[in-house]
Motif scaffolding. Structure first.
Motif, PDB file in Angstrom:
ATOM      1  N   VAL A 174      22.160 -32.398 -13.047  1.00  0.00           N
ATOM      2  CA  VAL A 174      20.759 -32.284 -12.619  1.00  0.00           C
ATOM      3  C   VAL A 174      20.539 -30.965 -11.881  1.00  0.00           C
ATOM      4  N   ALA A 175      21.537 -30.511 -11.142  1.00  0.00           N
ATOM      5  CA  ALA A 175      21.411 -29.246 -10.405  1.00  0.00           C
ATOM      6  C   ALA A 175      21.162 -28.077 -11.355  1.00  0.00           C
ATOM      7  N   THR A 176      21.725 -28.150 -12.571  1.00  0.00           N
ATOM      8  CA  THR A 176      21.476 -27.070 -13.540  1.00  0.00           C
ATOM      9  C   THR A 176      20.007 -27.033 -13.942  1.00  0.00           C
ATOM     10  N   SER A 177      19.396 -28.215 -14.118  1.00  0.00           N
ATOM     11  CA  SER A 177      17.969 -28.258 -14.469  1.00  0.00           C
ATOM     12  C   SER A 177      17.114 -27.755 -13.315  1.00  0.00           C
ATOM     13  N   VAL A 178      17.487 -28.118 -12.092  1.00  0.00           N
ATOM     14  CA  VAL A 178      16.745 -27.638 -10.920  1.00  0.00           C
ATOM     15  C   VAL A 178      16.822 -26.119 -10.842  1.00  0.00           C
ATOM     16  N   TRP A 179      18.001 -25.567 -11.067  1.00  0.00           N
ATOM     17  CA  TRP A 179      18.192 -24.118 -11.025  1.00  0.00           C
ATOM     18  C   TRP A 179      17.348 -23.420 -12.083  1.00  0.00           C
ATOM     19  N   ARG A 180      17.245 -24.026 -13.258  1.00  0.00           N
ATOM     20  CA  ARG A 180      16.534 -23.363 -14.353  1.00  0.00           C
ATOM     21  C   ARG A 180      15.015 -23.447 -14.215  1.00  0.00           C
ATOM     22  N   TYR A 181      14.471 -24.587 -13.798  1.00  0.00           N
ATOM     23  CA  TYR A 181      13.026 -24.813 -13.884  1.00  0.00           C
ATOM     24  C   TYR A 181      12.281 -24.604 -12.570  1.00  0.00           C
ATOM     25  N   THR A 182      12.984 -24.390 -11.467  1.00  0.00           N
ATOM     26  CA  THR A 182      12.294 -24.169 -10.195  1.00  0.00           C
ATOM     27  C   THR A 182      11.406 -22.933 -10.254  1.00  0.00           C
ATOM     28  N   GLY A 183      11.889 -21.872 -10.876  1.00  0.00           N
ATOM     29  CA  GLY A 183      11.097 -20.640 -10.981  1.00  0.00           C
ATOM     30  C   GLY A 183       9.824 -20.828 -11.777  1.00  0.00           C
TER      31      GLY A 183
ATOM     32  N   MET B 126      13.685 -15.460  -9.066  1.00  0.00           N
ATOM     33  CA  MET B 126      13.483 -16.898  -9.168  1.00  0.00           C
ATOM     34  C   MET B 126      13.067 -17.321 -10.571  1.00  0.00           C
ATOM     35  N   PHE B 127      12.288 -16.493 -11.252  1.00  0.00           N
ATOM     36  CA  PHE B 127      11.791 -16.847 -12.578  1.00  0.00           C
ATOM     37  C   PHE B 127      12.805 -16.549 -13.678  1.00  0.00           C
ATOM     38  N   PHE B 128      13.772 -15.682 -13.401  1.00  0.00           N
ATOM     39  CA  PHE B 128      14.724 -15.255 -14.433  1.00  0.00           C
ATOM     40  C   PHE B 128      15.495 -16.407 -15.075  1.00  0.00           C
ATOM     41  N   PRO B 129      15.983 -17.416 -14.335  1.00  0.00           N
ATOM     42  CA  PRO B 129      16.718 -18.507 -14.995  1.00  0.00           C
ATOM     43  C   PRO B 129      15.921 -19.222 -16.075  1.00  0.00           C
ATOM     44  N   TYR B 130      14.590 -19.281 -15.933  1.00  0.00           N
ATOM     45  CA  TYR B 130      13.779 -19.957 -16.947  1.00  0.00           C
ATOM     46  C   TYR B 130      13.780 -19.197 -18.270  1.00  0.00           C
ATOM     47  N   LEU B 131      14.031 -17.887 -18.217  1.00  0.00           N
ATOM     48  CA  LEU B 131      14.049 -17.071 -19.431  1.00  0.00           C
ATOM     49  C   LEU B 131      15.332 -17.253 -20.228  1.00  0.00           C
ATOM     50  N   ILE B 132      16.362 -17.812 -19.618  1.00  0.00           N
ATOM     51  CA  ILE B 132      17.639 -18.021 -20.304  1.00  0.00           C
ATOM     52  C   ILE B 132      17.537 -19.293 -21.151  1.00  0.00           C
ATOM     53  N   GLY B 133      18.033 -19.243 -22.361  1.00  0.00           N
ATOM     54  CA  GLY B 133      18.000 -20.405 -23.237  1.00  0.00           C
ATOM     55  C   GLY B 133      18.791 -21.575 -22.675  1.00  0.00           C
ATOM     56  N   GLY B 134      18.345 -22.784 -23.032  1.00  0.00           N
ATOM     57  CA  GLY B 134      18.997 -23.981 -22.501  1.00  0.00           C
ATOM     58  C   GLY B 134      20.461 -24.089 -22.894  1.00  0.00           C
ATOM     59  N   ILE B 135      20.794 -23.689 -24.119  1.00  0.00           N
ATOM     60  CA  ILE B 135      22.190 -23.733 -24.562  1.00  0.00           C
ATOM     61  C   ILE B 135      23.042 -22.763 -23.754  1.00  0.00           C
ATOM     62  N   ALA B 136      22.489 -21.561 -23.512  1.00  0.00           N
ATOM     63  CA  ALA B 136      23.223 -20.569 -22.715  1.00  0.00           C
ATOM     64  C   ALA B 136      23.428 -21.065 -21.284  1.00  0.00           C
ATOM     65  N   VAL B 137      22.414 -21.702 -20.714  1.00  0.00           N
ATOM     66  CA  VAL B 137      22.553 -22.273 -19.370  1.00  0.00           C
ATOM     67  C   VAL B 137      23.659 -23.316 -19.348  1.00  0.00           C
ATOM     68  N   GLY B 138      23.721 -24.125 -20.403  1.00  0.00           N
ATOM     69  CA  GLY B 138      24.770 -25.137 -20.482  1.00  0.00           C
ATOM     70  C   GLY B 138      26.157 -24.534 -20.474  1.00  0.00           C
ATOM     71  N   PHE B 139      26.358 -23.472 -21.248  1.00  0.00           N
ATOM     72  CA  PHE B 139      27.674 -22.830 -21.282  1.00  0.00           C
ATOM     73  C   PHE B 139      28.003 -22.147 -19.955  1.00  0.00           C
ATOM     74  N   ILE B 140      26.983 -21.579 -19.310  1.00  0.00           N
ATOM     75  CA  ILE B 140      27.217 -20.944 -18.015  1.00  0.00           C
ATOM     76  C   ILE B 140      27.751 -21.959 -17.008  1.00  0.00           C
TER      77      ILE B 140
END
Length: 330
Positions: free
Chosen positions: A179-188, A125-139
């Protein structure tokens, strides 16, 4: 002459004694330790902020000094729909922040009751927060692309590709997808904060509640929730402030096109692409004012909501203090 030299040596000794004094040394230590952080804070925060406020009164780019226009930039911020209207997009992110906090609270509650595999679950659950925001965007840019990951997953459930919507082009759902991408990243991240607060609650309370026949929901409602109200308020304030300044998902995934441009994305476009630095600085000052007002309003709201709880806690502390005094008097 002799008396003068004796006075000078006496004053010198007194100055040395002053430096050797414990209070003086503590004060010097505090000043020296604070000096460098204060210099860095003033040099890299307050002075640039003052310059930004000054730039907001000019029509200028990055190279020229520009011309003084007074409040014209601020009037333009409120009058141009494509600028101030982008704050409506922030409502999507505020709604996502509420969903994100509910999910984080739910997952943290599951782990505080020692579910099986909680350590692995927490790490995932915490792992997505460790990924950089730019990388999350490309994913997620490829995840939402038509015919790629998400559409392929939906195809496994019998949904044809022609029936899949254009996740990033359809103005009815593209902001929800972002918005779902932000939820996925910051929930952890929120989950870990909630879990830390829940772990600080005395475990004897859980055991006593279990012996009394309290269910998990009753333990959460009457033990956990009152104990972590401060963390809930903190997460809400941080989440709503972050919603007003959302930048990475719309900038990387859609570049702010098709109605997904947030306030920060438009401000970045005006500053770097259109070279309207003065207008962009005015937008930044207005956004700062909005965030401060929202933060104050949230604090006042939660102060009103939790007023009874604080009064009960103060009464309990006063009662304990009186008991200690009475015990000491005996």
């Amino acid at each position: 002459m002799k008396s003068g030299s004796m006075a000078a040596s006496g004053s010198k000794r007194s100055f040395i004694q002053f430096l050797r004094d414990g209070k003086t040394q503590r004060a010097l230590t505090i000043v020296l330790f604070l000096l460098i952080p204060l210099v860095l804070l003033i040099g890299f925060t307050y002075l640039p902020f003052a310059e930004m406020v000054r730039f907001s009164f000019y029509n200028r780019d990055y190279l020229s000094e520009g011309t003084f226009v007074g409040l014209k930039n601020y009037v333009e911020v409120f009058s141009r729909t494509e600028i101030f209207g982008t704050l409506l997009v922030s409502l999507y992110y505020m709604g996502g922040a509420v969903v994100q906090l509910f999910l984080a609270l739910f997952f943290a509650s599951m782990m505080v009751f020692k579910a099986k595999g909680s350590a692995i679950y927490k790490a995932c659950m915490f792992f997505p927060y460790l990924i950089g925001g730019i990388a999350v965007g490309f994913i997620f840019k490829f995840f939402y692309a038509h015919g790629y990951v998400l559409d392929t997953l939906l195809g496994l459930f019998g949904i044809a590709l022609e029936d899949c919507p254009l996740w990033l082009q359809d103005t009815k759902i593209n902001n929800i997808a972002l918005v779902a991408t932000s939820v996925w990243r910051y929930t952890g991240q929120n989950m870990v904060m909630f879990l830390g607060a829940m772990m600080s609650v005395d475990s004897d309370l859980y055991e006593a509640a279990s012996l009394d026949g309290a269910t998990r929901w009753q333990q959460f409602k009457y033990i956990i929730l009152p104990s972590i109200k401060t963390i809930i308020v903190l997460n809400l304030i941080l989440s709503f402030s972050g919603s007003l300044s959302a930048f990475e998902p719309p900038y990387v995934i859609t570049n702010g096109m098709m109605g997904t441009g947030t306030y920060f994305v438009i401000m970045n476009r005006l500053a770097h692409e259109n070279q309207k630095v003065g207008l962009a600085c005015a937008m930044a000052v207005v956004l700062l004012g909005i965030i401060v007002l929202c933060t104050v309003a949230q604090n006042l709201f939660f102060d009103y909501v939790f007023k009874d709880t604080r009064e009960e806690a103060a009464a309990k502390r006063a009662a304990k203090r009186q008991k200690r005094l009475a015990a000491a008097g005996k």
